[in-house]
Scaffold this motif. Structure first.
Motif, PDB file in Angstrom:
ATOM      1  N   HIS A 160       0.854  -1.195   0.000  1.00  0.00           N
ATOM      2  CA  HIS A 160       0.000   0.000   0.000  1.00  0.00           C
ATOM      3  C   HIS A 160       0.886   1.239   0.000  1.00  0.00           C
ATOM      4  N   HIS A 163      -1.170   6.955   3.502  1.00  0.00           N
ATOM      5  CA  HIS A 163      -1.529   7.209   4.894  1.00  0.00           C
ATOM      6  C   HIS A 163      -1.588   8.727   5.031  1.00  0.00           C
ATOM      7  N   GLU A 167       3.786   7.111  10.074  1.00  0.00           N
ATOM      8  CA  GLU A 167       3.767   5.845  10.800  1.00  0.00           C
ATOM      9  C   GLU A 167       5.180   5.303  10.977  1.00  0.00           C
ATOM     10  N   HIS A 219       4.689   0.098   0.103  1.00  0.00           N
ATOM     11  CA  HIS A 219       5.377  -0.615   1.186  1.00  0.00           C
ATOM     12  C   HIS A 219       4.459  -1.670   1.788  1.00  0.00           C
TER      13      HIS A 219
HETATM   14 FE   LIG Z   1       1.805   1.459   5.980  1.00  0.00          FE
END
Ligand SMILES: [Fe+2]
Length: 238
Positions: A160, A163, A167, A219
């Motif tokens: 994916h 975001h 993170e 990632h």
């Molecule tokens: Fe992620």
């Protein structure tokens, strides 16, 4: 000072992993093997000389030690409960399809997430923290969310690249990897970051634009063994 060593138990603390947040830390005793994850951008220190930092977003395993100083840390202790996969039977755990929805995440991938905890605010300059320069950069408030993830051996958790937060991940149990890809195909792997217990990805994978949008490469997390890891999310709050 009464505000020192404020302890917040985390909702995913249970039979397999004991988890708490401690803020404004001074001389906090750590018994046994304790994974210390630094949530803040200021360094944390164990009470030993020479004084070397546990840098921003990174972690270590302290063994019968004392945490001399930290703004905010997660402390994780792996308990003896077996099998590790039983963690998903603890309260608050769900298959990720039941959180994201069947259109967003396939039921065939055995990825499970704990309850999420919102544990307060951390203030830092996101451009400076992500190694970018921007003339208008300034400290911002970020709400910190914490959660555990579990998957069984040889699980590729899904490539994916989106975001709307920063993170980082810290390995708690088992051995896995955080991987980067040129596109959504597994064969386009271009970086493989091995994760052992107590290791966190101290450099977030994202870049940042002038308007504080975060850009991620493709990632994924991939497990070699049964894996439990902590995800830390920094959500822009102001
Ligand atoms: Fe992620």
């Amino acid at each position: 000072m009464s505000s020192r060593n404020r302890i917040t138990p985390l909702p995913f603390s249970g039979r397999h992993v004991e988890a708490r947040v401690v803020t404004d830390v001074r001389d906090f005793p750590l018994t046994g093997r304790v994974i210390v994850v630094n949530l803040d951008t200021t360094p944390a220190y164990l009470a030993r000389l020479p004084r070397t930092p546990i840098p921003a977003f990174s972690s270590t395993i302290a063994v019968d030690s004392t945490l001399a100083q930290a703004k905010a840390v997660v402390l994780l202790q792996v308990l003896d409960e077996q099998p590790v996969s039983g963690i998903t039977d603890e309260p608050g755990w769900q298959h990720f399809t039941d959180i994201a929805g069947p259109d967003a995440f396939p039921r065939t991938t055995p990825l499970y997430r704990s309850a999420r905890a919102e544990v307060g605010t951390v203030r830092f300059d996101p451009h400076a923290a992500l190694g970018a320069t921007h003339p208008g950069s300034r400290p911002r408030d970020f709400t910190v969310r914490l959660m555990l993830w579990y998957c069984p051996p040889d699980t590729a958790c899904g490539i994916h690249n989106r975001h709307d937060f920063i993170e980082t991940h810290a390995q708690v149990v088992g051995h896995g990897r955080m991987q980067k890809f040129a596109d959504q195909e597994p064969a386009s792997l271009y970086e493989d970051v091995l994760m052992s217990p107590g290791y966190a990805t101290p450099v977030p994978f994202c870049g940042i634009g002038p308007d504080t949008t975060f850009t991620y490469p493709w990632h994924q997390y991939k497990a070699d063994t049964d894996c439990v890891w902590l995800a830390v999310e920094y959500h822009l709050a102001d």
